[in-house]
Design an enzyme around this catalytic site. Sequence first.
Site, PDB file in Angstrom:
ATOM      1  N   ASP A  65      56.122  41.403  35.052  1.00 47.86           N
ATOM      2  CA  ASP A  65      55.415  40.545  34.114  1.00 47.86           C
ATOM      3  C   ASP A  65      55.467  39.125  34.664  1.00 47.86           C
ATOM      4  OD1 ASP A  65      54.429  39.029  32.045  1.00 47.86           O
ATOM      5  OD2 ASP A  65      55.584  40.039  30.477  1.00 47.86           O
ATOM      6  N   TYR A 157      41.585  28.734  30.486  1.00 47.21           N
ATOM      7  CA  TYR A 157      41.238  29.487  31.688  1.00 47.21           C
ATOM      8  C   TYR A 157      40.570  28.590  32.727  1.00 47.21           C
ATOM      9  CZ  TYR A 157      39.055  33.006  34.686  1.00 47.21           C
ATOM     10  OH  TYR A 157      38.666  33.759  35.767  1.00 47.21           O
ATOM     11  N   VAL A 190      31.625  39.009  37.744  1.00 48.55           N
ATOM     12  CA  VAL A 190      31.834  40.308  38.375  1.00 48.55           C
ATOM     13  C   VAL A 190      32.021  41.351  37.284  1.00 48.55           C
ATOM     14  CG1 VAL A 190      33.374  41.675  39.844  1.00 48.55           C
ATOM     15  CG2 VAL A 190      32.850  39.307  40.456  1.00 48.55           C
TER      16      VAL A 190
END
Length: 268
Positions: A65, A157, A190
């Site tokens: 993780d 992001y 994508v």
Amino acid sequence: MSRHVVVTGAASGIGLAVARSFAALGDRVTLVDHRADALEAAVATVAGGAEPHASSAGAAVLVADLREPEAPARVVATAWEQAPIDVLVNAAGVYPATPFLDLDAATWDAVRDVNVRAPLLATVALARHATAVGRTPTIVNITSGAALRARPGAAPYSTSKAALEMVTRASALELGAAGIRVNAVAPGFVVVDSAVNPVSDDYAAAVSPNPLGRPGKPSDIAKAVVWLADPEQSGWVTGTVLRVDGGSSTGAHTLPLSNGTTREDVSA
């Protein structure tokens, strides 16, 4: 000569395509992800996916993780114990859709930890191992077109990918003297089947148009990563962000001409 390639975020999507591409060249690949079940399914396709002319050196998995501060260095150390690492591909990433007014510290930190801190610390760890024994691995980070263009719900992001592009340049600057190259591939839209970062059909339709007229495939990105990792092909390339996006970063190609003339009028 077979290389040892470590790919994070390798259980699906771009990371899996990258792992398959290196395995097809006969390289030994270590797949890293936090999803144990998905990793086991992925490694079976990677280990058996070598091209007929290639002799795959095998594939292994590491469950980790990368939100944990010590995980990136632990992954590198564990993989290095199996064989010195020649290529590190930092492909793990998270993309939550969170409206700006709903943002909180936990969301921001979760994105930053996986998308920026993990590749940074993995690069530091690999550079320490490599310079201690005089080896010159190559690192490729997966960034995004979002590093240049903000999107609704993607402030953490987009910011994280912009930061990762600077991490790429900064690490290339400092590690170049040791012969370690660091580059990035910035994909456009994508098409991937992702349970971690699901994308709606409406979003895909809105974000996918580009001058080449099709969305990208994970294999499009993998080919660029393989090229950047090859010192024979790209040995004088470092600190570069290669935009593999069908031309979407060239500009607003869907706009009409400003004088009202249509493209059809011009081409006729």
